[in-house]
Design a protein around this motif. Structure first.
Motif, short mmCIF file in Angstrom:
data_model
loop_
_atom_site.label_atom_id
_atom_site.label_comp_id
_atom_site.label_asym_id
_atom_site.label_seq_id
_atom_site.Cartn_x
_atom_site.Cartn_y
_atom_site.Cartn_z
N ALA A 177 11.94 7.34 -8.25
CA ALA A 177 12.70 6.10 -8.04
C ALA A 177 11.84 4.99 -7.44
N ILE A 178 10.63 4.86 -7.98
CA ILE A 178 9.75 3.78 -7.56
C ILE A 178 9.33 3.00 -8.80
N SER A 179 8.84 1.82 -8.61
CA SER A 179 8.43 0.99 -9.74
C SER A 179 7.08 1.46 -10.27
N PRO A 180 6.81 1.23 -11.57
CA PRO A 180 5.48 1.55 -12.10
C PRO A 180 4.36 0.85 -11.33
N ARG A 181 4.67 -0.34 -10.84
CA ARG A 181 3.66 -1.08 -10.06
C ARG A 181 3.33 -0.35 -8.76
N LYS A 182 4.37 0.16 -8.08
CA LYS A 182 4.16 0.92 -6.85
C LYS A 182 3.36 2.19 -7.13
N LEU A 183 3.69 2.86 -8.22
CA LEU A 183 2.96 4.07 -8.60
C LEU A 183 1.50 3.75 -8.87
N SER A 184 1.26 2.66 -9.56
CA SER A 184 -0.11 2.25 -9.87
C SER A 184 -0.88 1.96 -8.58
N TYR A 185 -0.22 1.33 -7.61
CA TYR A 185 -0.88 1.01 -6.35
C TYR A 185 -1.26 2.29 -5.59
N LEU A 186 -0.33 3.25 -5.57
CA LEU A 186 -0.58 4.49 -4.85
C LEU A 186 -1.80 5.24 -5.38
N PHE A 187 -2.02 5.16 -6.69
CA PHE A 187 -3.11 5.91 -7.31
C PHE A 187 -4.31 5.04 -7.68
N GLU A 188 -4.33 3.84 -7.14
CA GLU A 188 -5.43 2.91 -7.45
C GLU A 188 -6.78 3.49 -7.08
N ASN A 189 -6.86 4.11 -5.90
CA ASN A 189 -8.14 4.67 -5.45
C ASN A 189 -8.43 6.05 -6.02
N ALA A 190 -7.48 6.58 -6.81
CA ALA A 190 -7.71 7.87 -7.48
C ALA A 190 -8.03 7.65 -8.95
N GLY A 191 -8.29 6.41 -9.33
CA GLY A 191 -8.63 6.09 -10.71
C GLY A 191 -7.43 5.82 -11.59
N GLY A 192 -6.23 5.77 -10.97
CA GLY A 192 -5.02 5.52 -11.75
C GLY A 192 -4.23 6.80 -11.97
N ILE A 193 -2.92 6.67 -12.14
CA ILE A 193 -2.07 7.84 -12.30
C ILE A 193 -2.36 8.57 -13.62
N ALA A 194 -2.63 7.83 -14.69
CA ALA A 194 -2.93 8.47 -15.98
C ALA A 194 -4.20 9.31 -15.86
N SER A 195 -5.18 8.77 -15.14
CA SER A 195 -6.43 9.50 -14.93
C SER A 195 -6.19 10.76 -14.11
N TYR A 196 -5.32 10.67 -13.10
CA TYR A 196 -5.03 11.82 -12.26
C TYR A 196 -4.35 12.93 -13.06
#
Length: 347
Positions: A246-265
Motif C-alpha cells: 500500500a505504497i506508491s511506486p515512487r515511494k518504492l523506487s525511493y526505498l530501493f534507490e541505493n540498492a540499484g532499484g527494485i527491479a534490479s533487486y
C-alpha cells in the motif's frame, strides 16, 4: 602429563589464518569471495573485474580479531539469512581506509575521522563501502550484551572518532593487532575481558546518533523479505509489490534507490537462487538454459550477461569451478575454520 599438555597449549601462538586472493585466478577468487561473504549475507561488488581481497584473523579466547582489505561493494543481511544461520554476534569495526555508510543514513563512518561502527548480526544490515581496509572484532552476543545499556540498539551505529573513548578503543585494537603474532593463547584469553569492558564503556558512554530511519529501515526489510519469499513468482513485479504494501511506486523506487532499484533487486534475488542451483550437484543434469528459465530468465543470453555482470564470471565458468572442488582445496580449510569460529562460540 595432562597438565604439561595444557601448559604447552597455553603457550602456543594464537590461532590464526589468512584468506588472500592474491595469485588466485581471478574467476576463482570471485567465486571464493561470494561463497565466503555468502555465509552471512549477499554482496555486490562495484568493480568485479579488479577484485582483490585479503582477510586475516586471530582468535583471542572467544573473540576474533581481524583485518580486511577489499574493493567497493554493498552488503545485505536479511532476516531470512539471520534465521538460516542463527549468528547473532556483534561486529565492532574501525576503518583504516575508506569507510561505510548505512543505506538509510546520512552519516558515514570514515577512516579520515577515525570513526567506529557497530553491527548486530541478529538484525538486518544494508551497507555500502568504497574500497576499504578495516580492523574489527567479532564478539559473541552473550559476552557483550550483558555489559550494554541498550544491547539491541547497536546495529549500524556510528561513533565519532573525535571522542576520547573511541580514540582509546581504536588505539587498543591497533596495538592488539600489531602484537597478535607475538601473543600466546593464554595471553590472548587474558586480554579478551579488558577488551570487552573497554568496548562496552565506549558504546555505553557515547550519545546515541541514529544512523538510519527506523521506519524506513523496517519497511525496506519487510519488502526485501517479501521479494525473497516470492522471488520465483513470475507475477512479482514492482507494481505488485507497491500494491501489496500500500505504497506508491515512487515511494518504492525511493526505498530501493541505493540498492540499484527494485527491479534490479528482484533480479538479484532470482540470480542468487540460480547461482545456488548451478552449484548444486543434484542439479548437474539440468542445462544452464533450464536453470535460467526456472528462475525467471526467458533468454539464456540475457541470463549469462546479467550473471557475469553481478558475479564477474559466466554461469558456465561458475558451474565448472563449483564442480571441480579440487581447485578450491587451498581455501577450503580457511573457510571451514572461519565458519567454525562464528558458529561454535556462544551466540
Amino acid at each position: 602429563m595432562q597438565g604439561a599438555d595444557d601448559n604447552a597449549a597455553d603457550q602456543s601462538p594464537l590461532p590464526h589464518f589468512i584468506l588472500d586472493t592474491q595469485g588466485t585466478p581471478h574467476k576463482q577468487a570471485l567465486a571464493i569471495w561470494h561463497e565466503q561473504v555468502g555465509l552471512l549475507g549477499q554482496t555486490r561488488l562495484k568493480n568485479p573485474e579488479r577484485f582483490h581481497a585479503r582477510v586475516e584473523y586471530y582468535q583471542l579466547g572467544a573473540l576474533v580479531l581481524g583485518s580486511a582489505k577489499t574493493q567497493a561493494q554493498s552488503f545485505d543481511r536479511s532476516r531470512y539469512q539471520i534465521g538460516r544461520d542463527g549468528v547473532s554476534h556483534y561486529v565492532l569495526q574501525f576503518y583504516v581506509d575508506g569507510g561505510c555508510r548505512p543505506r538509510f543514513g546520512a552519516q558515514t563512518a570514515s577512516s579520515a575521522s577515525g570513526d567506529f561502527m557497530t553491527f548486530d548480526c541478529a538484525q538486518p544490515q544494508m551497507t555500502e563501502t568504497p574500497d576499504y581496509a578495516s580492523i574489527h572484532l567479532f564478539v559473541p552476543r552473550p559476552l557483550l550484551a550483558p555489559l550494554l545499556s541498550a544491547p539491541d540498539e547497536q546495529n549500524m551505529r556510528i561513533f565519532s572518532g573525535g571522542g576520547a573513548l573511541v580514540g582509546m578503543f581504536r588505539d587498543h585494537l591497533i596495538a592488539l593487532w600489531r602484537r597478535a603474532p607475538l601473543l600466546t593463547v593464554r595471553e590472548g584469553e587474558a586480554l579478551a575481558k579488558p577488551t570487552l569492558e573497554l568496548a562496552a564503556t565506549v558504546i555505553n558512554g557515547s550519545v546515541r546518533e541514529d544512523a538510519a530511519s527506523g521506519v524506513q529501515l523496517a519497511l525496506f526489510d519487510m519488502i526485501c523479505r517479501h521479494v525473497i519469499d516470492h522471488a520465483l513468482n513470475p507475477e512479482l513485479t514492482p507494481e505488485s509489490i507497491a500494491a501489496h504494501f500500500a505504497i506508491s511506486p515512487r515511494k518504492l523506487s525511493y526505498l530501493f534507490e541505493n540498492a540499484g532499484g527494485i527491479a534490479s533487486y528482484i533480479g538479484e534475488q532470482r540470480m542468487h537462487r540460480a547461482r545456488m542451483a548451478l552449484a548444486d550437484s543434484a542439479q548437474r543434469h539440468k542445462s544452464i538454459s533450464d536453470i535460467a528459465e526456472a528462475h525467471g530468465f526467458v533468454h539464456p543470453q540475457s541470463f549469462t550477461r546479467a550473471f557475469q555482470r553481478l558475479h564477474g564470471l559466466t554461469p558456465r565458468e561458475f558451474r565448472a569451478l563449483a564442480r571441480d572442488q579440487r581447485s578450491w582445496d587451498p581455501q577450503l580449510l580457511t573457510r571451514q575454520m572461519w565458519w567454525k569460529w562464528m558458529t561454535s562460540i556462544p551466540s
